[in-house]
Design a protein around this motif. Structure first.
Motif, PDB file in Angstrom:
ATOM      1  N   GLN A 163      19.842   6.035   8.626  1.00 10.35           N
ATOM      2  CA  GLN A 163      20.212   7.315   9.250  1.00 10.35           C
ATOM      3  C   GLN A 163      19.180   8.362   8.846  1.00 10.35           C
ATOM      4  O   GLN A 163      18.802   8.474   7.664  1.00 10.35           O
ATOM      5  N   LEU A 164      18.737   9.169   9.816  1.00 11.77           N
ATOM      6  CA  LEU A 164      17.776  10.242   9.534  1.00 11.77           C
ATOM      7  C   LEU A 164      18.480  11.597   9.536  1.00 11.77           C
ATOM      8  O   LEU A 164      19.287  11.885  10.424  1.00 11.77           O
ATOM      9  N   VAL A 165      18.186  12.416   8.521  1.00 10.66           N
ATOM     10  CA  VAL A 165      18.614  13.820   8.526  1.00 10.66           C
ATOM     11  C   VAL A 165      17.321  14.635   8.541  1.00 10.66           C
ATOM     12  O   VAL A 165      16.506  14.537   7.615  1.00 10.66           O
ATOM     13  N   PHE A 166      17.115  15.397   9.611  1.00  9.62           N
ATOM     14  CA  PHE A 166      15.851  16.115   9.796  1.00  9.62           C
ATOM     15  C   PHE A 166      16.099  17.616   9.793  1.00  9.62           C
ATOM     16  O   PHE A 166      17.059  18.098  10.415  1.00  9.62           O
ATOM     17  N   LEU A 167      15.223  18.358   9.109  1.00 10.23           N
ATOM     18  CA  LEU A 167      15.360  19.815   9.089  1.00 10.23           C
ATOM     19  C   LEU A 167      14.424  20.451  10.103  1.00 10.23           C
ATOM     20  O   LEU A 167      13.203  20.370   9.986  1.00 10.23           O
ATOM     21  N   SER A 168      15.021  21.084  11.102  1.00  8.85           N
ATOM     22  CA  SER A 168      14.246  21.817  12.105  1.00  8.85           C
ATOM     23  C   SER A 168      14.461  23.312  11.876  1.00  8.85           C
ATOM     24  O   SER A 168      14.998  23.710  10.835  1.00  8.85           O
ATOM     25  N   THR A 169      14.069  24.123  12.820  1.00  5.40           N
ATOM     26  CA  THR A 169      13.977  25.556  12.555  1.00  5.40           C
ATOM     27  C   THR A 169      14.451  26.417  13.725  1.00  5.40           C
ATOM     28  O   THR A 169      14.409  25.978  14.885  1.00  5.40           O
ATOM     29  N   ASP A 170      14.826  27.641  13.411  1.00  6.59           N
ATOM     30  CA  ASP A 170      15.139  28.634  14.450  1.00  6.59           C
ATOM     31  C   ASP A 170      13.903  28.952  15.296  1.00  6.59           C
ATOM     32  O   ASP A 170      14.033  29.459  16.413  1.00  6.59           O
ATOM     33  N   MET A 171      12.702  28.665  14.740  1.00  2.00           N
ATOM     34  CA  MET A 171      11.475  29.068  15.441  1.00  2.00           C
ATOM     35  C   MET A 171      11.173  28.221  16.673  1.00  2.00           C
ATOM     36  O   MET A 171      10.156  28.424  17.329  1.00  2.00           O
TER      37      MET A 171
END
Ligand SMILES: NC(=O)C1=CN([C@@H]2O[C@H](COP(=O)(O)OP(=O)(O)OC[C@H]3O[C@@H](n4cnc5c(N)ncnc54)[C@H](OP(=O)(O)O)[C@@H]3O)[C@@H](O)[C@H]2O)C=CC1
Ligand SMILES: Cc1cn([C@H]2C[C@H](O)[C@@H](COP(=O)(O)OP(=O)(O)O[C@H]3O[C@@H](C)C(=O)[C@@H](O)[C@H]3O)O2)c(=O)[nH]c1=O
Length: 313
Positions: A128-136
């Motif tokens: 399982q992947l947990v990825f941090l993306s952004t408001d940008m």
């Protein structure tokens, strides 16, 4: 990317066996907080950064630290082969938007191509992947929801938006968490946040110029870690926006920090982005709607004033 809202079998929580967690970004602000939050976990943890030396003496002993460049596809593939992780928490990235604007090739390699490779490895090993993306990835004059169209505000945002698409294309099980201006306690061997920049500057009697025309619902790192840990335990997949309840300008935050620490607010000068433009454009109003995370993950936020106190305890 599978977007089913799954549970025990996907997360592996139906068995008591310790799971193998691979963390990228071990020396980062979020990575350091995550490692601290994992002190009680009965899991086998591997944590990587290009140079883990700064955290060697402070990371909990049960964490295996490894030096690795995530851009190096072959090394990452070999690592997956060796560890076969159940879960990958991918926080490593080129995180300074101004640097991304000036070195687009490195930003694309680190934020997009490396994430593509990690997602494909996750698919291959059923991690399982947990990825941090952004408001940008958004440039909207309203609070953005998970289903809104992307419109990256700068090149950093573009590399993250493309990374999200590569994750979807890989078909791996993934939770994509879009987060915004994270703050919290300064841990040993970690980089500071905007709040610590304010504190350090004022303590050294340095004047600072802080924007009055940027609005953010800034996120407390403990609330983020709680959600990542929830996902590790429940195997949720799909997109989630995580952000604070309150909306502030950086100027308002700087004044709150100064008042809390009894520092001289006269050193904080209000400016507009037009008066002091940055290399990478920032959005005037960047606010994430967290309704979905509240409903599906039970996301709760710490009030800013409480989190501010805890950040400087
Ligand atoms: N902090 C924030 O306000 C926000 C963060 N995010 C996202 O959350 C994530 C975590 O952010 P944060 O912890 O603040 O980031 P930091 O800048 O504090 O840390 C970045 C981490 O990535 C590692 N890293 C960078 N390049 C590579 C590479 N080529 N190979 C291996 N490791 C690498 C760094 O290690 P080393 O120094 O050893 O290279 C470091 O451990 C990022 O993906 C970011 O885009 C999104 C929105 C807001
Ligand atoms: C350096 C500086 C920043 N600021 C403001 C701009 C911004 O709103 C806030 C924080 O500045 P930073 O440069 O740390 O953050 P910035 O790079 O703008 O923000 C982010 O980090 C990346 C990783 C993200 O993905 C985003 O979610 C975002 O929160 O402070 C000033 O007002 N004056 C200054 O001199």
């Amino acid at each position: 990317m599978k977007t089913n809202h799954t549970a025990e079998t996907a997360s592996g929580r139906n068995s008591d066996r310790p799971r193998k967690i691979l963390l990228t970004g071990a020396t980062g602000f979020v990575g350091r907080h995550l490692m601290e939050s994992w002190k009680q976990r009965n899991d086998k943890i591997f944590a990587i950064a290009t140079n883990t030396a700064p955290v060697k003496s402070v990371a909990p002993a049960y964490i295996t630290l490894l030096d690795m460049d995530i851009v190096d596809e072959m090394s990452v593939a070999i690592l997956f082969e060796k560890i076969q992780p159940d879960i990958v928490v991918h926080t490593a990235a080129m995180t300074k938007p101004n640097d991304c604007e000036q070195d687009k090739e490195s930003a694309f390699e680190t934020n997009t191509l490396a994430t593509k490779n990690i997602a494909e490895c996750c698919k291959k090993f059923n991690s399982q992947l947990v990825f941090l993306s952004t408001d940008m990835i958004f440039d909207h004059p309203f609070a953005s929801s998970e289903s809104d169209d992307k419109k990256p505000v700068n090149y950093y945002g573009e590399t993250k938006a493309l990374a999200e698409e590569e994750i979807a294309r890989s078909g791996c099980r993934a939770a994509i968490l879009r987060i915004i201006l994270v703050y919290g306690k300064l841990l040993k061997a970690s980089r500071g946040t905007f709040l610590h920049w304010v504190k350090d500057s004022l303590e050294q009697d340095k004047e600072i110029f802080v924007y009055t025309d940027q609005h953010r619902n800034t996120l407390y790192v403990n609330d983020l870690c709680a959600m990542i840990n929830h996902i590790l335990d429940h195997g949720n997949t799909g997109f989630y926006h995580l952000a604070g309840e309150e909306i502030f300008t950086p100027y308002e935050i700087a004044v709150k920090v100064a008042e809390h620490l009894h520092l001289d607010t006269r050193l904080i000068h209000p400016v507009t982005s037009g008066q002091r433009p940055e290399i990478a454009r920032r959005a005037a109003y960047s606010v994430l709607n967290t309704h979905k995370a509240k409903k599906e993950l039970g996301f709760v936020t710490t009030p800013f004033d409480v989190a501010l106190r805890e950040s400087f305890d």
